[in-house]
Design an enzyme around this catalytic site. Structure first.
Site, short mmCIF file in Angstrom:
data_model
loop_
_atom_site.label_atom_id
_atom_site.label_comp_id
_atom_site.label_asym_id
_atom_site.label_seq_id
_atom_site.Cartn_x
_atom_site.Cartn_y
_atom_site.Cartn_z
CG ASP A 99 -0.83 -5.17 9.50
OD1 ASP A 99 -0.56 -6.47 9.10
OD2 ASP A 99 -1.15 -4.39 8.65
CD GLU A 147 3.64 -8.57 4.02
OE1 GLU A 147 3.68 -7.44 3.23
OE2 GLU A 147 2.71 -9.23 4.21
O1 FUB Z 1 -1.92 -4.15 6.24
C1 FUB Z 1 -1.48 -4.10 4.97
C2 FUB Z 1 0.03 -5.03 4.80
O2 FUB Z 1 -0.30 -6.32 4.94
C3 FUB Z 1 0.92 -5.09 5.84
O3 FUB Z 1 1.65 -3.86 5.56
C4 FUB Z 1 1.63 -6.14 5.63
O4 FUB Z 1 2.81 -6.46 6.60
C5 FUB Z 1 0.56 -7.07 5.52
O5 FUB Z 1 0.25 -7.60 6.92
#
Ligand code: FUB
Length: 344
Positions: free
Chosen positions: A31, A244
Site C-alpha cells: 500500500d 478500496e
Molecule cells: O493492507 C491492508 C489492506 O489491503 C489495505 O487497506 C487495502 O487497500 C488492501 O491493500
C-alpha cells in the site's frame, strides 16, 4: 491475481518478466503512498507481517502492528528503511490492524494518516504528527471525529486546501455505514450490507480537512463515478466500480481519482474538473498483480510520473506478505494513462 490461480505460477519465470523489483526485501511492505518532500522521495507503506491469523474475506490475516517510512534520494537510488515510525501500542484508541496509511506536509510539520480498528472492532482513521517526514510520529489521543472505514489518501490542492479520500468494502467496512452510522447487525460477512448488483455502487468518500489537518472540516461526501453515459457505476460492475485504495493526483487541469476494484484486481481511474467530482470512468492503470490486493499511489518525481504499487511475488503469492515496487506511468497527449502490465 486471484488466490486460486497462484498455485499454478512459475515464480522464477514471473520474476524474470516482472517490470520492477521489490524496493525493499528485508521486510514485507504494501500500500505505498509516495510523496516528494524537500526534493526527496518518502514512501508511507503498510508493514506486512504474518501474525498467524486465519485467512478470511474480511482480511483478518492483515494484522499489521506498525509503520516504517521508506525514503529514496532519487527514483533510482537505494530505498532506505527508517525504522518504526508509529506502533499500534502507542495509539490510545487503536487496538489492531494498522492498514494502508498516507502522509502529508504542512508548514514544516508532517502528518501521518492511518486506519486501525478501535476497541469495538470498528475501523477509524487517526492522525499522528512529527517534525520529520520519517517520524517518529506522535498520535492524537482520539481518531478523527466521525471517521470510519480505511485507506485514507490526502491530497493538497493548488489553493492550499487538503482533502482526504477514503473508504474500502468488505473488511474495510464501508458497506456498514450506508445509513450514516455503523450497522452492527449480523452477519459480519464481507458481502452482507452491500447494494444489489443493479443499484448504484458504494462510493469512496471525500472530505476537506481543517486547517490543522486533524479533523474533517465537513461531512464526508460521496465520490460519484459516472460511466460513459453519465450514469453512476453500478454495484455489479465489479470490473470498474470502487472497492478500496483511493488516490488523487492532478495533471494538466484535471483531477485523477484512482482506486482498486478489489475482487477483480484492477487499479482504475476516473477524472473530474474539481476535487469532489462527479468523476467519469476512464480506464485501467494496472493489470492484476500476484496476490489478492492491489494498492498504489501516483507521484511526480523530477518531471516524470511514477506508479508505486505492490505485489506478493517475493513471498511466492502469500497475499498478506507483499512488497512495494515502482514503475514509470505515462499520460498520453490526451491525458489518458497507459495501462501497465506488471509482468511484461
Ligand atoms: O493492507 C491492508 C489492506 O489491503 C489495505 O487497506 C487495502 O487497500 C488492501 O491493500
Amino acid at each position: 491475481m486471484p488466490e486460486d490461480s497462484i498455485q499454478h505460477i512459475d515464480f522464477e519465470d514471473l520474476n524474470r518478466r516482472a517490470i520492477s523489483r521489490p524496493l525493499v526485501s528485508h521486510i514485507y511492505t504494501a500500500d505505498p503512498s509516495a510523496h516528494v518532500f524537500n526534493g526527496k522521495i518518502y514512501i508511507y507503506p503498510s508493514h506486512d507481517v504474518d501474525a498467524g491469523e486465519a485467512f478470511d474475506d474480511l482480511g483478518s490475516h492483515f494484522a499489521m502492528e506498525d509503520y516504517h517510512v521508506i525514503s529514496m534520494d532519487s527514483i533510482t537510488s537505494e530505498a532506505v528503511d527508517n525504522g518504526v515510525a508509529l506502533h499500534v501500542n502507542d495509539v490510545p484508541w487503536a487496538e489492531r490492524q494498522m492498514w494502508a496509511p498516507d502522509a502529508h506536509e504542512k508548514n514544516g510539520k508532517y502528518y501521518l494518516f492511518f486506519p486501525a480498528k478501535d476497541y469495538e472492532g470498528i475501523f477509524r482513521i487517526g492522525v499522528a504528527t512529527s517534525d520529520f517526514p520519517v517520524g517518529p510520529f506522535i498520535p492524537q489521543s482520539e481518531p478523527i471525529k466521525d471517521s470510519f472505514s480505511i485507506d485514507p489518501a490526502v491530497f493538497k490542492d493548488a489553493d492550499g486546501s487538503y482533502y482526504m479520500y477514503f473508504g474500502g468494502l468488505w473488511g474495510g467496512q464501508l458497506q456498514r455505514w450506508r445509513e450514516g452510522k455503523f450497522n452492527a447487525a449480523e452477519p459480519e460477512s464481507p458481502v452482507a450490507h452491500l447494494p444489489a448488483d443493479n443499484e448504484p455502487a458504494l462510493c469512496a468518500k471525500v472530505a476537506k480537512l481543517t486547517d490543522d489537518l486533524l479533523q474533517f472540516a465537513e461531512e464526508p461526501r460521496d465520490l460519484i463515478i459516472l460511466d460513459e453515459n453519465g450514469e453512476p457505476l453500478l454495484a455489479g460492475d465489479n470490473d470498474r466500480r470502487f472497492f478500496e485504495a483511493s488516490w488523487m493526483h492532478y495533471y494538466q487541469g484535471k483531477y485523477y481519482f484512482s482506486y482498486s476494484t478489489g475482487d477483480t484486481h484492477f487499479v482504475c481511474y476516473a477524472t473530474a474538473d474539481n476535487p469532489y467530482g462527479p468523476f467519469t470512468y476512464q480506464g485501467r492503470i494496472l493489470n492484476p498483480v500476484v496476490g489478492w490486493t492491489s494498492h498504489h499511489s501516483i507521484c511526480e518525481v523530477e518531471g516524470k510520473w511514477y506508479l508505486f504499487y505492490h505485489d506478493s511475488s517475493l513471498s511466492k503469492g502469500v497475499t498478506h506478505l507483499r512488497s512495494i515496487k515502482v514503475a514509470e506511468l505515462k499520460h498520453d497527449a490526451e491525458g489518458k494513462i497507459q495501462t501497465i502490465e506488471p509482468y511484461g
